[in-house]
Design an enzyme around this catalytic site. Structure first.
Site, PDB file in Angstrom:
ATOM      1  CG  ASN A   8      63.552-101.049 -84.924  1.00  0.00           C
ATOM      2  OD1 ASN A   8      64.127-101.163 -83.996  1.00  0.00           O
ATOM      3  ND2 ASN A   8      64.018-100.520 -85.950  1.00  0.00           N
ATOM      4  CG  HIS A  92      66.810 -98.446 -89.259  1.00  0.00           C
ATOM      5  ND1 HIS A  92      66.164 -97.197 -89.492  1.00  0.00           N
ATOM      6  CD2 HIS A  92      65.515 -99.154 -89.219  1.00  0.00           C
ATOM      7  CE1 HIS A  92      65.056 -97.004 -89.220  1.00  0.00           C
ATOM      8  NE2 HIS A  92      64.445 -98.354 -89.290  1.00  0.00           N
ATOM      9  N   GLY A 170      57.440 -93.895 -89.805  1.00  0.00           N
ATOM     10  CA  GLY A 170      56.868 -92.903 -88.944  1.00  0.00           C
ATOM     11  C   GLY A 170      56.127 -91.917 -89.548  1.00  0.00           C
TER      12      GLY A 170
HETATM   13  P1  13P Z   1      57.373 -97.183 -88.215  1.00  0.00           P
HETATM   14  O1  13P Z   1      56.952 -98.778 -88.239  1.00  0.00           O
HETATM   15  O2  13P Z   1      57.270 -96.565 -87.156  1.00  0.00           O
HETATM   16  O3  13P Z   1      57.133 -96.383 -89.556  1.00  0.00           O
HETATM   17  O4  13P Z   1      59.022 -97.521 -88.276  1.00  0.00           O
HETATM   18  C1  13P Z   1      59.490 -98.460 -89.099  1.00  0.00           C
HETATM   19  C2  13P Z   1      60.912 -98.687 -89.098  1.00  0.00           C
HETATM   20  O5  13P Z   1      61.561 -97.785 -89.103  1.00  0.00           O
HETATM   21  C3  13P Z   1      61.283-100.117 -88.634  1.00  0.00           C
HETATM   22  O6  13P Z   1      62.500-100.439 -88.528  1.00  0.00           O
END
Ligand code: 13P
Length: 251
Positions: A8, A92, A170
């Protein structure tokens, strides 16, 4: 169903960066897993062209709740189908939080996707506050039930169910294995009540997302109930993403 690794790219890459990354990723082949790329809308077609003659699939990062028509700025499931996407991400937490998307809206999006034979990647996840208050299970079951309610065709369609705890996205923090197994059990039960256990076993891929990278993926990829990953940050690096694919491919 094969395990699935989804990149993503969120709202982070321009066209050139998206194409460069696609070119690097498509150099390697993985026979046992499915690789899916989710670029930003303007670059879906360009990425799709590069994916001809590969088995890599394309996902949209969103999809409208409405069918084709007068709705400025939205992208209909019909269009997503027309571009050649096999999947679309819905629910999401970044859209739930920043754009105030509700379960009801997500439910409509899923209906439109099924009408077009596009597999939804449905994200559910609790916030840190909900987790601290002991409300995780309740929140997840509610999200799932609301998002999948009154979908007559559900039992005939496939679903990718992504558990993405908001606090993990994140942050560099991942869920621990025991927690993940507990969540899997809860969501399995909820879907079994909603449709059937058979449906969960045969049509649903349970995946995890939230700070997964090439260093921490192995503890999860070895788990029999984890069918893949939804990757944000680490999917922006071809090396990291391909390492993750290799690990998942041999798990
Ligand atoms: P990260 O892998 O950056 O934590 O993001 C996860 C995410 O939101 C994937 O849709």
């Amino acid at each position: 169903m094969k395990k699935i690794l989804i990149a993503n790219w969120k709202m982070k890459l321009f066209e050139k960066q998206s194409l460069d990354l696609t070119k690097k990723i498509k150099k390697k082949k993985f026979s046992k897993i499915e690789i899916v790329l989710a670029p930003s809308f303007p670059y879906l077609s360009a990425v799709k062209k590069l994916l001809a003659k590969t088995t890599i699939k394309l996902a949209a990062q969103n999809s409208a709740a409405q069918t084709l028509g007068a709705l400025t700025g939205e992208v209909a499931a019909e269009m997503i189908k027309d571009i050649g996407c096999s999947y679309a991400i819905v629910g999401h937490s970044e859209r739930r939080q920043n754009l105030f998307e509700t379960d009801q809206l997500i439910n409509e999006k899923i209906k439109r996707l099924f009408e077009q034979k596009i597999t939804p990647i449905l994200c559910v996840g609790e916030t840190l506050e909900q987790k601290k208050n002991g409300r995780r299970n309740q929140v997840l079951v509610q999200q799932l039930k609301n998002c999948l309610s009154k979908i007559a065709v559900l039992e005939k369609e496939n679903l990718v169910l992504a558990y993405e705890p908001v606090w993990a996205i994140g942050s560099g923090n991942v869920v621990d294995v025991a927690e993940l197994e507990a969540v899997w059990g809860i969501l399995k039960h909820a879907i079994s009540m909603l449709v059937s256990e058979n449906y969960f076993e045969n049509n649903v891929r349970f995946i995890y997302g939230g700070s997964v990278d090439e260093k921490n993926i192995e503890q999860f990829s070895a788990l029999p109930f984890v069918h893949g990953f939804l990757v944000g940050g680490a999917s922006l690096s071809a090396d990291k993403f391909l390492t993750m694919a290799e690990i998942l491919n041999r798990s």
